[in-house]
Design a protein around this motif. Structure first.
Motif, PDB file in Angstrom:
ATOM      1  N   ARG A   1       0.868  -1.178   0.000  1.00 19.11           N
ATOM      2  CA  ARG A   1       0.000   0.000   0.000  1.00 19.11           C
ATOM      3  C   ARG A   1       0.904   1.226   0.000  1.00 19.11           C
ATOM      4  O   ARG A   1       2.107   1.124   0.246  1.00 19.11           O
TER       5      ARG A   1
ATOM      6  N   ASP B   1      -2.552   7.153  -3.271  1.00 14.65           N
ATOM      7  CA  ASP B   1      -3.517   6.229  -2.698  1.00 14.65           C
ATOM      8  C   ASP B   1      -4.534   5.811  -3.749  1.00 14.65           C
ATOM      9  O   ASP B   1      -4.738   6.497  -4.757  1.00 14.65           O
TER      10      ASP B   1
ATOM     11  N   SER C   1       3.260   5.839   4.102  1.00 14.51           N
ATOM     12  CA  SER C   1       2.845   7.115   4.677  1.00 14.51           C
ATOM     13  C   SER C   1       4.004   8.110   4.642  1.00 14.51           C
ATOM     14  O   SER C   1       5.175   7.747   4.479  1.00 14.51           O
TER      15      SER C   1
ATOM     16  N   THR D   1      -5.087  -2.834  -4.483  1.00 11.46           N
ATOM     17  CA  THR D   1      -3.996  -2.179  -3.783  1.00 11.46           C
ATOM     18  C   THR D   1      -2.847  -2.018  -4.772  1.00 11.46           C
ATOM     19  O   THR D   1      -2.729  -2.795  -5.731  1.00 11.46           O
TER      20      THR D   1
END
Length: 524
Positions: free
Chosen positions: A252, A450, A255, A465
């Motif tokens: 994914r 994202d 961050s 994903t």
């Protein structure tokens, strides 16, 4: 130690075992060790090179049952029903050659023929068993490896033939590489050789793709010794931040905090995140009454099923999504991951974004609804859904290789969209465009994008994903920088995308890959 064979799956077990460690079946009638029998010679059962072994049923099951039973969150799944096509090669009776006086040559000849027949039977049975659980077309060779594998020139584990798959089931359908018109060009010709030891770690769902890429890359760069350890996304990024790895993988978008943590190890440059593949999240189910007829679900209906507000398969909401299907009154059994997982996080993000009124939970790596029967690992979910009529679950497609379960067609507006490589790639394109509208179509090399959950597009499979490799734009050692440039160049090439398609991932479109070309070319 006394040995026996499981009466259910045929695997060798200890003679005093009460349950088979492979299939979970009770062993009340286990056979004695063949070594004690005079009419049968034992034959070693080969282990198939499957990406995901079937998860044993919980040891609390009291006895195998030919009929599936509805389950509650506190109940156990029954042992898998007997299916000869899923069993490994069984011991083959081979009579001992008769003794003949005065003709030693004839005795040796008979024994040789018997041994040859036995070997042929074992090999043929092993291949048949492997193909049952690894049913890829013969296209791209794929290195199937253990948890940590090092490749040098050739894969250190057994290779199988890979293709890609599946509009309607977990392991069948059109080739992803064919669908995306991918060639065998790996773009490494004319570049300098690279050598040395290079290591990566991270996403467990990317394990087989990583090994396939290692195999393809080292066939062109045999002096590069590459290892990959599927420790998990968080652990891989943490190890990369200490300087212990050349690169990390994540299933994914990493961050901003995770990228900032890598700045110290990328002191000669900046951390970069490059998308390398698409991994769809499938919704497998088993509903025997449909006899293979497709099942459509809107995101609102799916949220109702997974949250426990819809409890039978003939519910009015499911019927509205499937107006021409005769739905049974079978109780719904929801199967979820008991451990933290990216697939749980991404599915909950999709539900929370696309239908917040029907999904009252915040996105999380842990399954939030108490109504689900929770099992550890993707293989636990796959095995449970495969065994129980009325069951439904979720799994990343890369973790469902070899399964032939039916999968839900997700509604996009009024259109039911089955998984296909084109539909998954389309969703990645939509997400890329949404994240880079202000960049003139170019990508920000320091941050990932994202998935645009909640966007309705009749040509896109909405639940995916995007996998990434995280590295540095510059390394203190220039040879490491040259390796990383060529490694990412191969992985994002047509040849690298075909290799990923061979183990269940969907390829990225050339538009997304080209947007990161300058980032890769600038690595030093």
């Amino acid at each position: 130690m006394m040995m026996a064979f499981c009466t259910q799956c045929g695997n060798r077990i200890t003679a005093d075992a009460k349950f088979c460690p492979y299939c979970g079946a009770p062993q009340t009638l286990a056979e004695p060790n063949p070594a004690q029998r005079t009419d049968v010679q034992p034959v070693a059962t080969p282990t198939p090179a499957t990406p995901i072994p079937a998860t044993p049923a919980p040891a609390t099951a009291s006895a195998p049952s030919p009929n599936t039973q509805p389950l509650t969150a506190s109940s156990s799944f029954p042992a898998a029903p007997s299916d000869p096509s899923r069993q490994g090669p069984q011991p083959v009776p081979v009579p001992a050659p008769a003794k003949r006086r005065g003709n030693h040559t004839a005795t040796v000849a008979v024994a040789s023929c018997a041994a040859a027949a036995l070997i042929a039977s074992t090999v043929y049975g092993g291949l048949a068993w492997r193909n049952r659980w690894w049913p890829f077309p013969a296209q791209q060779p794929v290195a199937v490896a253990q948890a940590t594998t090092t490749a040098s020139g050739s894969p250190s584990s057994s290779a199988t033939q890979g293709g890609a798959s599946t509009p309607s089931s977990a392991a069948s359908g059109a080739s992803a590489s064919d669908a995306m018109n991918l060639s065998d060009d790996d773009q490494l010709d004319g570049m300098p050789d690279v050598s040395g030891d290079f290591s990566g770690a991270g996403s467990a769902s990317m394990q087989y793709a990583a090994q396939s890429w290692i195999y393809g890359f080292t066939s062109k760069r045999p002096n590069a010794r590459i290892a990959y350890n599927p420790t998990g996304t968080g652990a891989g990024l943490a190890s990369f931040s200490t300087g212990a790895l050349t690169w990390a993988t994540t299933d994914r978008a990493p961050s901003g905090e995770q990228m900032d943590g890598a700045r110290s190890v990328c002191s000669a440059g900046e951390p970069i995140a490059v998308p390398v593949s698409v991994d769809p999240i499938l919704i497998p189910y088993r509903l025997d009454a449909l006899n293979g007829e497709p099942l459509n679900l809107s995101v609102k209906t799916l949220a109702g099923i997974l949250s426990g507000t819809i409890t039978t398969w003939n519910d009015a909401a499911i019927a509205a999504d499937n107006p021409h299907v005769n739905l049974p009154s079978t109780p719904i059994t929801v199967v979820a991951r008991a451990d933290k997982s990216s697939s749980t996080l991404l599915l909950s993000q999709y539900l929370a974004k696309a239908t917040p009124d029907a999904w009252p939970y915040q996105p999380s790596e842990s399954w939030p609804a108490a109504t689900a029967h929770q099992l550890k690992g993707a293989s636990g979910v796959v095995s449970a859904v495969d065994q129980q009529d009325g069951a439904i679950g979720y799994v990343q497609r890369s973790s469902a290789q070899g399964s032939s379960m039916s999968t839900v067609r997700l509604m996009q507006g009024s259109t039911a969209v089955p998984y296909s490589p084109q539909a998954a790639s389309r969703m990645a394109d939509i997400s890329f465009d949404a994240a880079n509208k202000g960049n003139g179509g170019s990508a920000d090399p320091s941050s990932a994008f994202d998935v645009a959950f909640g966007v309705t597009d009749a040509a896109a499979y909405p639940l995916i994903t995007i996998d990434y490799m995280v590295g540095c734009s510059a390394y203190q050692d220039s040879s490491t920088g040259e390796f990383m440039k060529q490694w990412l160049l191969y992985v994002t090439s047509d040849a690298g995308q075909k290799a990923a398609a061979g183990v269940g991932l969907a390829p990225l479109s050339s538009k997304v890959r080209n947007a990161y070309a300058a980032t890769i070319d600038g690595i030093r």
